[in-house]
Design a protein around this motif. Structure first.
Motif, PDB file in Angstrom:
ATOM      1  N   VAL A   1     106.066  64.845  44.116  1.00 34.10           N
ATOM      2  CA  VAL A   1     107.004  63.671  43.527  1.00 34.10           C
ATOM      3  C   VAL A   1     106.846  62.535  44.461  1.00 34.10           C
ATOM      4  CG1 VAL A   1     109.042  64.088  45.041  1.00 34.10           C
ATOM      5  CG2 VAL A   1     108.888  62.714  42.400  1.00 34.10           C
ATOM      6  N   ARG A   2     106.409  61.241  43.877  1.00 34.06           N
ATOM      7  CA  ARG A   2     106.433  60.126  44.549  1.00 34.06           C
ATOM      8  C   ARG A   2     107.386  59.039  44.548  1.00 34.06           C
ATOM      9  NH1 ARG A   2     100.794  58.583  45.897  1.00 34.06           N
ATOM     10  NH2 ARG A   2      99.414  60.159  45.355  1.00 34.06           N
ATOM     11  N   PHE A   3     107.943  58.819  45.696  1.00 29.57           N
ATOM     12  CA  PHE A   3     108.983  57.794  45.668  1.00 29.57           C
ATOM     13  C   PHE A   3     108.838  56.858  46.511  1.00 29.57           C
ATOM     14  CE2 PHE A   3     111.896  61.494  44.446  1.00 29.57           C
ATOM     15  CZ  PHE A   3     112.590  61.029  43.223  1.00 29.57           C
ATOM     16  N   THR A   4     107.506  56.504  46.850  1.00 29.03           N
ATOM     17  CA  THR A   4     107.009  55.589  47.847  1.00 29.03           C
ATOM     18  C   THR A   4     107.812  54.096  47.367  1.00 29.03           C
ATOM     19  OG1 THR A   4     104.985  56.478  47.815  1.00 29.03           O
ATOM     20  CG2 THR A   4     105.116  54.212  48.513  1.00 29.03           C
ATOM     21  N   SER A   5     108.319  53.635  48.425  1.00 33.97           N
ATOM     22  CA  SER A   5     108.897  52.197  48.326  1.00 33.97           C
ATOM     23  C   SER A   5     110.295  52.152  47.478  1.00 33.97           C
ATOM     24  CB  SER A   5     108.098  50.999  47.991  1.00 33.97           C
ATOM     25  OG  SER A   5     107.338  50.895  49.097  1.00 33.97           O
ATOM     26  N   ALA A   6     110.756  53.432  46.838  1.00 32.47           N
ATOM     27  CA  ALA A   6     111.786  53.556  46.086  1.00 32.47           C
ATOM     28  C   ALA A   6     113.404  53.438  46.774  1.00 32.47           C
ATOM     29  CB  ALA A   6     111.689  54.616  45.186  1.00 32.47           C
TER      30      ALA A   6
ATOM     31  N   ARG B   1     112.528  68.702  35.933  1.00 34.03           N
ATOM     32  CA  ARG B   1     111.188  69.032  36.356  1.00 34.03           C
ATOM     33  C   ARG B   1     110.464  67.818  36.694  1.00 34.03           C
ATOM     34  NH1 ARG B   1     109.697  73.034  31.491  1.00 34.03           N
ATOM     35  NH2 ARG B   1     107.398  72.638  32.717  1.00 34.03           N
ATOM     36  N   LEU B   2     110.240  67.501  37.838  1.00 29.26           N
ATOM     37  CA  LEU B   2     109.638  66.147  38.641  1.00 29.26           C
ATOM     38  C   LEU B   2     108.225  66.507  39.238  1.00 29.26           C
ATOM     39  CD1 LEU B   2     113.153  64.448  39.428  1.00 29.26           C
ATOM     40  CD2 LEU B   2     111.949  64.210  37.091  1.00 29.26           C
ATOM     41  N   ARG B   3     107.497  67.292  38.985  1.00 30.27           N
ATOM     42  CA  ARG B   3     106.367  67.725  39.659  1.00 30.27           C
ATOM     43  C   ARG B   3     105.458  66.663  39.557  1.00 30.27           C
ATOM     44  NH1 ARG B   3     107.888  72.616  37.453  1.00 30.27           N
ATOM     45  NH2 ARG B   3     108.382  74.412  39.076  1.00 30.27           N
ATOM     46  N   ARG B   4     104.946  65.954  40.688  1.00 29.06           N
ATOM     47  CA  ARG B   4     103.976  64.916  40.576  1.00 29.06           C
ATOM     48  C   ARG B   4     104.569  63.772  39.777  1.00 29.06           C
ATOM     49  NH1 ARG B   4     102.067  69.499  39.634  1.00 29.06           N
ATOM     50  NH2 ARG B   4     101.765  68.961  37.398  1.00 29.06           N
ATOM     51  N   THR B   5     105.714  63.523  39.533  1.00 27.18           N
ATOM     52  CA  THR B   5     106.165  62.317  38.966  1.00 27.18           C
ATOM     53  C   THR B   5     106.251  61.204  39.816  1.00 27.18           C
ATOM     54  OG1 THR B   5     107.720  63.618  37.398  1.00 27.18           O
ATOM     55  CG2 THR B   5     108.037  61.449  37.815  1.00 27.18           C
ATOM     56  N   ASP B   6     105.909  60.031  39.521  1.00 25.27           N
ATOM     57  CA  ASP B   6     105.482  58.915  40.315  1.00 25.27           C
ATOM     58  C   ASP B   6     106.644  57.822  39.875  1.00 25.27           C
ATOM     59  OD1 ASP B   6     105.122  56.407  41.848  1.00 25.27           O
ATOM     60  OD2 ASP B   6     103.003  56.383  40.952  1.00 25.27           O
ATOM     61  N   PHE B   7     107.630  57.697  41.042  1.00 22.68           N
ATOM     62  CA  PHE B   7     108.725  56.868  40.780  1.00 22.68           C
ATOM     63  C   PHE B   7     108.784  55.568  41.686  1.00 22.68           C
ATOM     64  CE2 PHE B   7     110.850  60.831  39.507  1.00 22.68           C
ATOM     65  CZ  PHE B   7     111.579  60.643  38.276  1.00 22.68           C
TER      66      PHE B   7
ATOM     67  N   LEU C   1     109.618  65.836  33.207  1.00 23.56           N
ATOM     68  CA  LEU C   1     109.050  64.559  33.340  1.00 23.56           C
ATOM     69  C   LEU C   1     107.771  64.791  34.377  1.00 23.56           C
ATOM     70  CD1 LEU C   1     112.179  63.440  33.187  1.00 23.56           C
ATOM     71  CD2 LEU C   1     111.254  61.533  33.744  1.00 23.56           C
ATOM     72  N   GLU C   2     107.472  66.003  34.432  1.00 19.94           N
ATOM     73  CA  GLU C   2     105.964  66.216  35.247  1.00 19.94           C
ATOM     74  C   GLU C   2     104.977  65.289  34.898  1.00 19.94           C
ATOM     75  OE1 GLU C   2     105.078  70.258  35.547  1.00 19.94           O
ATOM     76  OE2 GLU C   2     107.102  71.036  35.645  1.00 19.94           O
ATOM     77  N   GLY C   3     104.528  64.845  36.007  1.00 21.20           N
ATOM     78  CA  GLY C   3     103.191  63.825  35.983  1.00 21.20           C
ATOM     79  C   GLY C   3     103.572  62.348  35.189  1.00 21.20           C
ATOM     80  N   ALA C   4     104.860  62.306  35.051  1.00 23.65           N
ATOM     81  CA  ALA C   4     105.309  61.036  34.360  1.00 23.65           C
ATOM     82  C   ALA C   4     105.025  59.853  35.299  1.00 23.65           C
ATOM     83  CB  ALA C   4     106.563  60.996  33.664  1.00 23.65           C
ATOM     84  N   VAL C   5     104.672  58.704  34.760  1.00 22.61           N
ATOM     85  CA  VAL C   5     104.777  57.404  35.740  1.00 22.61           C
ATOM     86  C   VAL C   5     106.004  56.521  35.354  1.00 22.61           C
ATOM     87  CG1 VAL C   5     103.675  55.340  35.924  1.00 22.61           C
ATOM     88  CG2 VAL C   5     102.255  57.383  35.644  1.00 22.61           C
ATOM     89  N   VAL C   6     106.763  56.367  36.280  1.00 20.06           N
ATOM     90  CA  VAL C   6     108.321  55.777  35.999  1.00 20.06           C
ATOM     91  C   VAL C   6     108.171  54.829  37.310  1.00 20.06           C
ATOM     92  CG1 VAL C   6     110.536  56.352  35.528  1.00 20.06           C
ATOM     93  CG2 VAL C   6     108.841  58.145  35.480  1.00 20.06           C
ATOM     94  N   THR C   7     107.415  53.934  37.412  1.00 23.26           N
ATOM     95  CA  THR C   7     107.346  53.027  38.604  1.00 23.26           C
ATOM     96  C   THR C   7     108.141  51.568  38.309  1.00 23.26           C
ATOM     97  OG1 THR C   7     104.985  52.242  37.734  1.00 23.26           O
ATOM     98  CG2 THR C   7     105.134  53.802  39.522  1.00 23.26           C
ATOM     99  N   GLU C   8     108.623  51.177  39.346  1.00 23.22           N
ATOM    100  CA  GLU C   8     109.451  49.842  39.074  1.00 23.22           C
ATOM    101  C   GLU C   8     110.415  49.897  38.042  1.00 23.22           C
ATOM    102  OE1 GLU C   8     106.912  46.260  39.238  1.00 23.22           O
ATOM    103  OE2 GLU C   8     105.465  47.634  39.481  1.00 23.22           O
ATOM    104  N   ALA C   9     111.132  51.212  37.773  1.00 20.28           N
ATOM    105  CA  ALA C   9     112.304  51.476  36.947  1.00 20.28           C
ATOM    106  C   ALA C   9     113.650  51.221  37.457  1.00 20.28           C
ATOM    107  CB  ALA C   9     112.062  52.590  36.375  1.00 20.28           C
TER     108      ALA C   9
END
Length: 226
Positions: A69-74, A45-51, A26-34
């Motif tokens: 990886v981004r887990f801001t406010s997750a 593989r979650l490099r630079r993935t946005d959760f 899931l590298e570089g994937a956008v999985v926000t508000e999921a």
């Protein structure tokens, strides 16, 4: 979906509780508000993935490769991140209360105002991380690598930091009441304005540390700021 290739996929707001994505890309994937509560992301593989703002309560991210990886406010409450490579990850405002983080690496990460209460973080690497205002109350951080970490105004009440390495750490204004720093390395650490009520420093190395009253400890200070 095990071993799936979802590199740079757009998956915002998906409802996928319990999904199996073990070893998926899931590298570089956008999985926000999921909604990914209970998801199996072991060795993914979650490099630079946005959760950002996603829910991953009780999710399993053990040994995930997730640099940047981004887990801001997750919400990762109760999640398993054991052995995960999260270097440079962003966790600002995230909730990881009760998470298992033993031997995970979040060196140089951003964890400002992050909730990490009662985490199991023995051997956790956080060297160079920014953790101002983070809540690490009752956290198990035995033998953790906290060299140069910024913990200004953080909460570490009743935390277990025995044998941890906090050389050069910034603990200015931190709340350390009841914490145990026995055998820890606090050389050159900044403890100005910290609350050390009932805090233990047995055999802790305090050489050249700045004490709560702004005194500079002698180079060979152990257990007390001489």
């Amino acid at each position: 979906m095990q071993d799936s290739d979802l590199e740079r996929a757009l998956m915002s707001r998906i409802q996928a509780a319990g999904v199996i994505l073990r070893q998926a890309n899931l590298e570089g994937a956008v999985v926000t508000e999921a909604m990914l509560d209970g998801a199996d992301l072991r060795q993914a593989r979650l490099r630079r993935t946005d959760f950002g703002s996603s829910s991953l309560q009780e999710a399993n991210l053990g040994e995930a490769l997730a640099q940047g990886v981004r887990f801001t406010s997750a919400d990762l409450s109760g999640a398993n991140l054991e052995g995960a490579d999260l270097r440079g990850g962003r966790f600002d405002g995230a909730r990881l209360n009760g998470a298992s983080m033993e031997r995970a690496d979040i060196s140089d990460g951003r964890l400002y105002n992050t909730q990490l209460r009662e985490i199991r973080g023995r051997g956790l690497a956080l060297a160079g991380a920014s953790m101002g205002n983070a809540d690490l109350s009752r956290a198990d951080l035995r033998e953790a690598d906290l060299r140069g970490v910024d913990l200004a105004r953080a909460r570490l009440e009743d935390a277990d930091l025995r044998g941890a390495n906090l050389e050069g750490a910034n603990l200015d204004g931190a709340r350390l009441a009841g914490a145990d720093f026995s055998g820890a390395n606090l050389q050159r650490a900044d403890l100005r304005n910290a609350d050390i009520t009932a805090t233990l420093f047995d055999d802790a190395e305090l050489g050249n540390a700045t004490w709560i009253d702004r005194r500079h400890c002698r180079p060979r200070s152990v257990g007390n700021c001489d």
